[in-house]
Design a protein around this motif. Structure first.
Motif, PDB file in Angstrom:
ATOM      1  N   ASP A 153      46.265  46.090  36.768  1.00 32.33           N
ATOM      2  CA  ASP A 153      46.819  45.513  35.527  1.00 32.33           C
ATOM      3  C   ASP A 153      47.251  44.066  35.765  1.00 32.33           C
ATOM      4  N   ASP A 154      47.907  43.814  36.893  1.00 30.07           N
ATOM      5  CA  ASP A 154      48.310  42.438  37.240  1.00 30.07           C
ATOM      6  C   ASP A 154      47.096  41.513  37.296  1.00 30.07           C
ATOM      7  N   MET A 155      46.007  42.034  37.879  1.00 34.58           N
ATOM      8  CA  MET A 155      44.801  41.221  38.008  1.00 34.58           C
ATOM      9  C   MET A 155      44.229  40.912  36.637  1.00 34.58           C
ATOM     10  N   LEU A 156      44.143  41.929  35.803  1.00 37.19           N
ATOM     11  CA  LEU A 156      43.529  41.744  34.481  1.00 37.19           C
ATOM     12  C   LEU A 156      44.330  40.748  33.643  1.00 37.19           C
ATOM     13  N   GLU A 157      45.639  40.753  33.844  1.00 40.24           N
ATOM     14  CA  GLU A 157      46.520  39.843  33.093  1.00 40.24           C
ATOM     15  C   GLU A 157      46.150  38.377  33.321  1.00 40.24           C
ATOM     16  N   ARG A 158      45.672  38.088  34.537  1.00 42.81           N
ATOM     17  CA  ARG A 158      45.344  36.700  34.891  1.00 42.81           C
ATOM     18  C   ARG A 158      43.907  36.309  34.518  1.00 42.81           C
ATOM     19  N   ALA A 159      43.118  37.313  34.057  1.00 43.58           N
ATOM     20  CA  ALA A 159      41.671  37.076  33.904  1.00 43.58           C
ATOM     21  C   ALA A 159      41.236  36.861  32.463  1.00 43.58           C
ATOM     22  N   ASP A 160      40.143  36.065  32.309  1.00 40.20           N
ATOM     23  CA  ASP A 160      39.463  35.963  31.016  1.00 40.20           C
ATOM     24  C   ASP A 160      38.405  37.060  30.895  1.00 40.20           C
ATOM     25  N   VAL A 161      37.803  37.359  32.010  1.00 39.53           N
ATOM     26  CA  VAL A 161      36.720  38.350  32.014  1.00 39.53           C
ATOM     27  C   VAL A 161      36.759  39.112  33.330  1.00 39.53           C
ATOM     28  N   VAL A 162      36.477  40.418  33.230  1.00 39.58           N
ATOM     29  CA  VAL A 162      36.405  41.228  34.445  1.00 39.58           C
ATOM     30  C   VAL A 162      34.958  41.700  34.620  1.00 39.58           C
TER      31      VAL A 162
END
Lengths: 334, 334
Positions: B73-82
């Motif tokens: 979740d922390d990672m996704l928060e920083r991302a535009d696209v996964v």
């Protein structure tokens, strides 16, 4: 009449033809020829076959304690027909020897069609070989293709066949060839020679083949695609192939060539061979109007019964191909 | 604008996508997610990537002395696209997480078309992905097929394609799968799913595919057969394919997939990858009015540039597919 059969070359094909001849009641082995005193030569002796050798090799064989009956000329003198099972390309050089000896000869698929003038598959063109002096039994792959193309052509008409031949790169006992871990398009130039080879038996068939060599030793696998002239269902194709005595359906958990050959071992046939085409009947499909299926071909043995039928046709001891096929099958246990 | 890219799953595909993103000037890696502290996780760390993990795995990772930046979740928060590079079938379960995080997502070919609603190949349908939240980059085999079918269809019209897919059974680092010495028709029921998968990208193409698994780890090999709508020569097909930036001709003594990958090693690309389709131009043939050729597909890497282009389309930083492909190629060294 008992046909006297000589085997020139006692390797993968020769040793199998010798054993298949031995179980027929209308032919007998009068000898097998070897050039080197290896384990196969000693096995031949142990089985009771008289072993012959080229004149200049006899001494070497005897030095290795292998008793030699005589020269190849001596062998041919005693024979009605010789089955040439020497490596591809070598057989050609033997033609003049056979002609001089006045013996009929069968070559294998490694030789050119022109050498014999008649390329043979029992179910496809038995009658063509009747009374002939020279016949060529086509290769394992061509034999496997003829066995399915001929009945499909007779029943539905084959407008076009396209086959990808996935070839085992070496036989199980061969340690010299590769690849170990690669796929080898072979030949790279398309199409491969297998299509034209089918036409030496079935000249009316339009067929295009591509071939690759693979890191496996057990069987070839064919992906077969055909456009048929009459509409038909997968069930009709399955029923037709089910009636072919040298086509075997595989399923029951058999998902690969390894399991096919494991079944052959359980069947306890000589050398665990699989003489029939092995068609996955589950794979028989009509898709967008075209037929598709997979078949496995045991490269070491599928031509063996064809050699027996060729002998019968050439010697005119049976004029009906269907009867010869039945007789061969019964004697071998197909 | 620099697109912030997260990688969920850092195995065969994930680690390659991460490295390919890193060399683009319009995107950056903000982190990669692993579930286990294996050598790949440590390599990621060593390369300077922030490593994330599922909440319940963080403790285990840290116990193994792998520093974890935070949860997924922390990672996704920083991302535009996964870019979801989890094993096939797992990615589907992540959709709701991505939706909740409000992050765009790319899946790989192991997931169903319906999950993303848009299946992608850069040269075939770039424009379809523009601005989309969810995109699926099709599998290595489908990518390889689209790359040749699309230009051939544009130029000559593809009436029908028939392809035999000879698949490597396992990747080089995989010790769990077989076969070791067999050919596995897979699926046995024909045709295979690869044809319909091509249609998720190119819905107008009539295509039938058959597939087998082979004892090799290096590449897939395709035998391609096509009926084209306009008459053309092998030379015209060769010229057309020569213009495709993600098609490479192989020859010069390259006779197998092993030699193709040996050349890739000599080229010293990351992980010795081969991003392009490798077509044996010598095999390009028109026979009885139909096109035939062989191509090798490096299963581990051909989809990597496609993932980069998908990011660019979805983020609308480039609306012209041709330009994105050129940019990706240039950055990666294709």
């Amino acid at each position: 009449m008992t046909v006297k059969v000589a085997i020139n070359g006692y390797g993968t094909i020769g040793k199998r033809v010798a054993d298949a001849v031995s179980v027929q009641d209308d032919m007998e082995i009068i000898g097998v020829a070897k050039t080197r005193p290896n384990f196969e030569a000693f096995m031949a002796k142990k089985k009771g076959y008289d072993v012959f050798a080229p004149e200049d090799r006899i001494k070497g064989m005897e030095k290795a304690n292998l008793e030699v009956e005589g020269s190849i000329d001596d062998m041919l003198e005693r024979a009605d027909v010789v089955v040439d099972c020497t490596p591809g390309g070598i057989g050609e050089k033997n033609k003049s020897i056979y002609e001089k000896a006045g013996v009929k000869a069968i070559w294998q698929g490694g030789e050119d069609h022109e050498l014999a003038g008649c390329s043979f598959n029992a179910q496809s063109n038995y009658e063509e070989a009747i009374g002939r002096d020279f016949v060529r039994v086509v290769s394992c792959n061509t034999t496997g293709l003829c066995r399915v193309i001929k009945p499909l052509d007779d029943e539905f008409g084959v407008n076009k066949a396209r086959v990808t031949l996935m070839r085992r790169a070496a036989d199980p006992g061969d340690i010299k060839k590769g690849p170990i871990n690669a796929i080898v398009p072979n030949p790279i130039k398309l199409p491969s020679h297998h299509g034209p080879d089918v036409k030496t038996v079935l000249p009316g068939i339009d067929i295009a083949t591509t071939a690759v060599k693979l890191p496996t030793t057990l069987m070839h696998l064919h992906t077969v695609n055909m456009e048929l002239n009459s509409e038909c269902t997968a069930e009709e194709v399955e029923a037709l192939l089910a009636r072919q005595s040298r086509v075997r359906f595989v399923g029951q958990g058999i998902t690969s060539t390894a399991e096919v050959m494991e079944m052959a071992r359980d069947m306890n046939r000589p050398r665990c061979d699989m003489w029939e085409n092995c068609v996955w009947n589950e794979s028989i499909t009509i898709y967008e109007g075209e037929l598709y299926f997979f078949q496995g071909i045991h490269q070491e043995s599928d031509v063996i019964p064809e050699n027996i039928d060729a002998i019968r046709a050439m010697m005119e001891i049976e004029k009906d191909g269907t009867k010869s096929v039945s007789k061969t099958n019964k004697a071998m246990g197909i």
